[in-house]
Write a protein that holds these residues in place. Structure first.
Motif: not given
Length: 414
Positions: A87-90, A212-218
């Motif tokens: 979820n980065a901005d591009g 690698p093993n969980r949803p990550v939203d920066v």
């Protein structure tokens, strides 16, 4: 995580995509429990890289010919896919590196050397991997900035009261591991980032054991920088990712120079190209980027929530089995929302390296040593530990083989 999620994950079908898991040594099928070091790579990732070399192989951003154009598009699309994944901005916020360690060094040298000085404070945690600890320690020595460490309490969690004491207006950056590769602790990285921002500091999160093993939203974490490695997320070695907020990356000077990262060069001066290429000099890891793109697709096809649920379930089972052994000491929190998918432990009277060797006799692959966290092991009062780390393809039966091997170690060292 619901029980339904766990049941809907077909582990046997997943295992079939990893031929290495079918390998045998002395007639025993390999039990691979060293996933915190490197995960295995599914066939489709290997196939994507092989297809690239067979059909598209050319240098990027350098040629007008068809193959170079195809390679360039594939390389750029890999940036886009990773940006979407976290979820980065591009693509401008996604720098391809060799690994997490290089991401740490990029920020330390490009930002740290230029921005830090005497009176500034770098705040780390006592559970940092050497990739973070050694890097910022060296930057502190070169700039005169002080390096302080947030304490780890007796449960293996960060002492957040101590964090609030250390993170003050003198703090320039807070660098923390998202999930400890030794304790398995899942740190409150959003809270640490918020603390840093309250005092005008930046935050750097080492996500090698989290992405690698969980949803990550920066964006949700709001970290200024976030780094991770392809080879720990079912992708290839030789490629990592540094996410950085665009405005910061635009202000930072590169610390590696050469072709591919420039806009204009004269005999007197040079100017830098656009993001992310400004930080990617020379011929980049093109095939590895193709493999990483495919790995991200594979992870999302399986489902990050299901991967997290399965890994935590297997780790909790391993913790339970090992905790039932009177002569086993386990490090880190009990199973729960702030423990990830690994268990580090010691067997009384047996050095970790000897135990790992005995495990290998049973074709059980575990890691032994200080796991690049020597200061943390010093704090724990042990020279080394044995680490079993799990992934989406591991099973309870494999944990049972790990525990059964303890009896051999006891017999040998009785």
């Amino acid at each position: 995580m619901s029980h339904q999620n766990l049941e809907s994950l077909d582990v046997e079908a997943i295992r079939e995509q990893f031929p290495i898991l079918q390998r045998e040594f002395d007639g025993q099928q390999v039990v691979y429990l060293d996933n915190a070091a490197t995960t295995q790579t599914p066939d489709r990732v290997v196939d994507a890289m092989s297809d690239y070399y067979r059909q598209t192989n050319a240098n990027v951003h350098r040629g007008i010919h068809h193959l170079s154009q195809e390679a360039s598009i594939a390389y750029e699309e890999a940036h886009d896919r990773v940006a979407e994944f976290i979820n980065a901005d591009g693509r401008e916020e996604v720098i391809f590196t060799k690994n997490t360690t290089e991401g740490e060094n990029l920020v330390a040298y490009s930002w740290g050397l230029n921005e830090l000085g005497p009176g500034d404070r770098i705040v780390l945690t006592e559970m940092e991997h050497h990739a973070s600890l050694v890097t910022w320690q060296q930057i502190g020595e070169r700039t005169g900035a002080d390096v302080e460490y947030i304490r780890v309490d007796e449960t293996g969690r960060l002492d957040m009261d101590h964090a609030r004491e250390l993170i003050t207006d003198d703090t320039a950056i807070v660098s923390a591991v998202h999930v400890s590769n030794t304790l398995g602790t899942v740190n409150p990285v959003s809270e640490l980032t918020e603390l840093a921002h309250e005092h005008g500091a930046l935050s750097f999160i080492d996500g090698a054991q989290a992405v690698p093993n969980r949803p990550v939203d920066v964006k949700d974490i709001d970290a200024d920088f976030y780094a991770f490695s392809g080879h720990k997320m079912a992708g290839p070695t030789g490629i990592g990712v540094l996410y950085g907020k665009r405005d910061l990356l635009e202000e930072m000077e590169p610390y590696l120079y050469g072709g591919g990262m420039i806009r204009k060069v004269t005999f007197e001066d040079s100017t830098w190209g656009d993001l992310p290429w400004k930080f990617e000099p020379g011929t980049p890891p093109i095939a590895e980027a193709v493999g990483l793109h495919e790995a991200v697709d594979w992870l999302e096809d399986v489902g990050m929530e299901r991967i997290q649920a399965h890994e935590e379930e297997i780790a909790a089972y391993a913790y339970e089995r090992l905790a039932a052994e009177d002569d086993v000491e386990i490090y880190g929190p009990e199973p729960g929302p702030d423990r990830g998918g690994l268990v580090s432990f010691n067997l009384e009277g047996v050095h970790a390296h000897d135990l790992a060797s005995i495990m290998n006799d049973h074709t059980v692959a575990v890691r032994a040593g200080d796991h690049c966290t020597q200061p943390l092991h010093d704090k724990l009062g042990v020279p080394a530990s044995t680490r079993a780390s799990f992934y989406v393809y591991n099973t309870r039966e494999e944990v049972d083989k790990l525990v059964a091997a303890l009896d051999d170690a006891r017999a040998l060292f009785a």
